[in-house]
Design a protein around this motif. Structure first.
Motif, PDB file in Angstrom:
ATOM      1  N   CYS A   1      59.327  53.056  31.453  1.00 17.13           N
ATOM      2  CA  CYS A   1      59.450  52.104  32.549  1.00 17.13           C
ATOM      3  C   CYS A   1      60.371  52.616  33.652  1.00 17.13           C
TER       4      CYS A   1
ATOM      5  N   LEU B   1      58.641  50.600  25.421  1.00 16.91           N
ATOM      6  CA  LEU B   1      58.580  50.621  26.876  1.00 16.91           C
ATOM      7  C   LEU B   1      59.688  51.436  27.531  1.00 16.91           C
TER       8      LEU B   1
ATOM      9  N   ALA C   1      63.372  48.332  35.599  1.00 15.71           N
ATOM     10  CA  ALA C   1      62.903  47.708  34.353  1.00 15.71           C
ATOM     11  C   ALA C   1      63.848  48.034  33.204  1.00 15.71           C
TER      12      ALA C   1
END
Length: 228
Positions: free
Chosen positions: A184, A180, A188
């Motif tokens: 992101c 991720l 985040a």
């Protein structure tokens, strides 16, 4: 600092300067920086800078995190889990099996002694009753000791097996973050960093030492990747 413990980073502070453009426009420029916590707690006690540029430090930490995530993504999980289980877990299993065997044998010895005691009572045995009683007492003591050792070995094995499961869970979490991280938002990323990193210490010249909340040794073994 050069001859003092590294400075743990404090929350962001701001500083700024004012300058004038060629056209006469006055501009106020603000910079974010991290403060040296040692200097805050002991003014003048640190011979390093009182603050560090936030943008530069954030970029260095970001680079280190990316390096770690690349290592995590390329590390074979089977090897990590197998290493956890095949060594400590298998040794603990062998230890428990050995203790269980000794405990069961001691129980058989105790049953034999009880049978012999009955023969003594009936007058069918030549053994001295006092000698037999002393052996029975000793066997009972050994049974209790072995029983306690078995319980401890069972608890140790459960803990190791649970630790192996934790390795799997942590690996899955780290892999999720690694996938991720580049995709992101900035907010985040900050959440991931807060979960991943416990502490950042800064040395003179922006030398960093990062303490992680996870044991990353299997991914960086033989490489001091946390220091940069």
């Amino acid at each position: 600092p050069s001859n003092l413990p590294p400075c743990p980073l404090c929350p962001l502070a701001t500083s700024g300067r004012k300058y004038q453009k060629k056209d006469g426009t006055v501009v106020n420029k603000t910079y974010a920086r991290y403060q040296c916590s040692y200097n805050i707690q002991h003014p003048g006690g640190c011979d390093g800078p009182s603050g560090y540029g936030a943008a530069k430090l954030d970029d260095l930490v970001d680079q280190i995190i990316r390096i770690q995530f690349e290592r995590i993504k390329t590390a074979p999980p089977q090897a990590l889990i197998r290493e956890q289980q095949s060594r400590e877990v298998e040794i603990a299993k062998a230890k428990l099996n050995l203790l269980n065997g000794q405990y069961q044998q001691k129980q058989r010895d105790y049953q034999d002694l009880r049978a012999e005691t009955l023969r003594v009572i009936r007058g069918d045995s030549r053994l001295n009753v006092d000698f037999l009683n002393s052996i029975v007492d000793e066997t009972i003591t050994q049974l209790k000791e072995l029983g306690q050792q078995v319980k401890e070995a069972e608890a140790e094995l459960r803990e190791l097996v649970s630790g192996a499961e934790q390795v799997k869970e942590e690996y899955a979490q780290l892999m999720n973050w690694a996938e991720l991280y580049d995709k992101c938002t900035f907010e985040a990323k900050k959440m991931i960093v807060n979960q991943l990193i416990r502490r950042v210490d800064v040395y003179r010249g922006y030398q960093l030492n990062i303490t992680f909340n996870f044991d990353l040794t299997p991914y960086i073994e033989g490489d001091d990747a946390a220091a940069c």
